[in-house]
Design a protein around this motif. Sequence first.
Motif, short mmCIF file in Angstrom:
data_model
loop_
_atom_site.label_atom_id
_atom_site.label_comp_id
_atom_site.label_asym_id
_atom_site.label_seq_id
_atom_site.Cartn_x
_atom_site.Cartn_y
_atom_site.Cartn_z
N SER A 1 15.29 -33.51 13.23
CA SER A 1 15.87 -32.55 12.29
C SER A 1 14.79 -31.58 11.79
O SER A 1 13.68 -32.00 11.46
N GLN A 2 15.11 -30.32 11.81
CA GLN A 2 14.17 -29.29 11.34
C GLN A 2 14.62 -28.81 9.97
O GLN A 2 15.77 -28.38 9.80
N GLU A 3 13.71 -28.90 9.05
CA GLU A 3 14.02 -28.48 7.71
C GLU A 3 13.96 -26.96 7.61
O GLU A 3 13.01 -26.34 8.08
N GLU A 4 14.93 -26.37 7.05
CA GLU A 4 14.95 -24.92 6.85
C GLU A 4 14.00 -24.55 5.72
O GLU A 4 13.89 -25.26 4.72
N PRO A 5 13.23 -23.43 5.92
CA PRO A 5 12.30 -23.02 4.85
C PRO A 5 13.05 -22.67 3.58
O PRO A 5 14.17 -22.14 3.60
N ALA A 6 12.40 -22.99 2.52
CA ALA A 6 13.03 -22.71 1.23
C ALA A 6 13.12 -21.21 1.02
O ALA A 6 12.16 -20.48 1.32
N PRO A 7 14.22 -20.71 0.59
CA PRO A 7 14.36 -19.26 0.37
C PRO A 7 13.43 -18.76 -0.74
O PRO A 7 13.15 -19.48 -1.70
N ILE A 8 12.95 -17.55 -0.52
CA ILE A 8 12.08 -16.94 -1.54
C ILE A 8 12.94 -16.47 -2.70
O ILE A 8 13.98 -15.82 -2.51
N ARG A 9 12.49 -16.78 -3.84
CA ARG A 9 13.25 -16.40 -5.02
C ARG A 9 13.29 -14.89 -5.16
O ARG A 9 12.32 -14.19 -4.83
N PRO A 10 14.37 -14.35 -5.66
CA PRO A 10 14.45 -12.90 -5.87
C PRO A 10 13.35 -12.36 -6.76
O PRO A 10 12.85 -11.24 -6.54
N ALA A 11 12.93 -13.11 -7.75
CA ALA A 11 11.87 -12.64 -8.65
C ALA A 11 10.55 -12.49 -7.89
O ALA A 11 9.79 -11.53 -8.10
N VAL A 12 10.27 -13.43 -6.96
CA VAL A 12 9.05 -13.36 -6.17
C VAL A 12 9.10 -12.16 -5.22
O VAL A 12 8.11 -11.45 -5.02
N LYS A 13 10.28 -11.93 -4.63
CA LYS A 13 10.43 -10.77 -3.75
C LYS A 13 10.17 -9.47 -4.50
O LYS A 13 9.51 -8.56 -4.00
N ARG A 14 10.69 -9.38 -5.71
CA ARG A 14 10.48 -8.16 -6.50
C ARG A 14 9.01 -7.98 -6.83
O ARG A 14 8.49 -6.84 -6.80
N CYS A 15 8.32 -9.06 -7.14
CA CYS A 15 6.87 -8.95 -7.45
C CYS A 15 6.08 -8.49 -6.22
O CYS A 15 5.20 -7.63 -6.33
N ILE A 16 6.40 -9.07 -5.04
CA ILE A 16 5.69 -8.67 -3.82
C ILE A 16 5.96 -7.21 -3.49
O ILE A 16 5.06 -6.45 -3.12
N SER A 17 7.21 -6.81 -3.64
CA SER A 17 7.56 -5.41 -3.36
C SER A 17 6.84 -4.46 -4.31
O SER A 17 6.36 -3.40 -3.89
N ALA A 18 6.74 -4.85 -5.58
CA ALA A 18 6.05 -4.01 -6.55
C ALA A 18 4.57 -3.89 -6.20
O ALA A 18 3.98 -2.80 -6.30
N LEU A 19 3.94 -4.99 -5.76
CA LEU A 19 2.53 -4.95 -5.39
C LEU A 19 2.31 -4.07 -4.16
O LEU A 19 1.32 -3.32 -4.09
N VAL A 20 3.22 -4.14 -3.19
CA VAL A 20 3.09 -3.29 -2.00
C VAL A 20 3.23 -1.82 -2.37
O VAL A 20 2.47 -0.96 -1.89
N VAL A 21 4.19 -1.51 -3.24
CA VAL A 21 4.38 -0.12 -3.66
C VAL A 21 3.14 0.38 -4.40
O VAL A 21 2.69 1.52 -4.19
N LEU A 22 2.56 -0.44 -5.27
CA LEU A 22 1.36 -0.02 -6.00
C LEU A 22 0.19 0.19 -5.06
O LEU A 22 -0.58 1.15 -5.21
N HIS A 23 0.03 -0.68 -4.07
CA HIS A 23 -1.09 -0.52 -3.12
C HIS A 23 -0.91 0.76 -2.30
O HIS A 23 -1.88 1.52 -2.11
N VAL A 24 0.29 0.98 -1.78
CA VAL A 24 0.54 2.20 -1.00
C VAL A 24 0.34 3.44 -1.87
O VAL A 24 -0.21 4.46 -1.43
N GLY A 25 0.77 3.34 -3.14
CA GLY A 25 0.54 4.46 -4.05
C GLY A 25 -0.93 4.74 -4.27
O GLY A 25 -1.36 5.90 -4.29
N ALA A 26 -1.75 3.70 -4.39
CA ALA A 26 -3.19 3.89 -4.56
C ALA A 26 -3.81 4.51 -3.31
O ALA A 26 -4.74 5.32 -3.40
N VAL A 27 -3.29 4.14 -2.12
CA VAL A 27 -3.83 4.69 -0.87
C VAL A 27 -3.52 6.18 -0.76
O VAL A 27 -4.37 6.97 -0.34
N PHE A 28 -2.32 6.59 -1.17
CA PHE A 28 -1.91 7.98 -0.98
C PHE A 28 -2.31 8.88 -2.15
O PHE A 28 -2.55 10.07 -1.95
N LEU A 29 -2.41 8.33 -3.35
CA LEU A 29 -2.69 9.18 -4.50
C LEU A 29 -4.14 9.66 -4.52
O LEU A 29 -4.44 10.73 -5.04
#
Length: 265
Positions: free
Chosen positions: A8-36
């Motif tokens: 039996s293969q255990e399915e990975p635990a889903p990423i919480r929506p709050a964690v996804k939002r934090c990762i997305s915010a960090l990516v947006v901030l990094h890309v913004g720092a690169v372009f600004l």
Amino acid sequence: MSSIQPASQEEPAPIRPAVKRCISALVVLHVGAVFLAPLSFQTRGSLGSSPSVDTLLMPLRGYGEFLYLNRGYAFFAPDPGPSHLVQAAIGELTDPNLQEPVYPDLDRDWPRLLYHRHFMLAEYLTEIHHPPGPPPELKEQDPAAAELWEASRARYEYVRQSYVRHLRSKNPGRVVAIRRLEHLLPSFLEFDPGTTDLRSEQSYRVMPDQWDPVPMPMAAGAIAPAPAPELLPETVSPTPNSPTPSSPPQPTSPADATKSGVDVR
């Protein structure tokens, strides 16, 4: 036959929506720092930086400096500013074979890696330039600042004289002096594609060794004429056994701080 049951293969635990939002915010901030960072150079003009871009960049400025994202974009910007060169005088003033080469030189430096090397050396010499000093009153008011002044001047003299020693090794037995030049760019209003000469001698100025907020303009006339004997040089050739001068050297050739034209690149 006995049936083999697959593990039996255990399915990975889903990423919480709050964690996804934090990762997305960090990516947006990094890309913004690169372009600004390059955008701030792109939008910089004679009146300063763009207020709107500076407002966006302000919270990310420390992050960009930590990761070195705000590096050297000014070199590729629409208004990179003036370039700096080193001009040498090789030979005595009375020498009919007096040479006054300029570094870098597009017509002489090949392969282009050699041009780039000379370009970086010329810019570095101007970047670390520090005038003689410090003033006597600074030693009394701030000894630490006066000590830093002396150290900065000593570094400049050491690097400057290393250039002179190299030219002396390439031209044994000849007097060598160098001076720093600034090659100005015409402004947007001054530039005319049909008439503006980017290599005109009026666009070159001598960078004096003493502190002067306005460099001396190059005199109009012939390109690289014999230097005027009454003017003192900024740098002179050292003796073979004096690699690091402790005080400003005495002049032996006035080729280094004249108001004559230059052998343009």
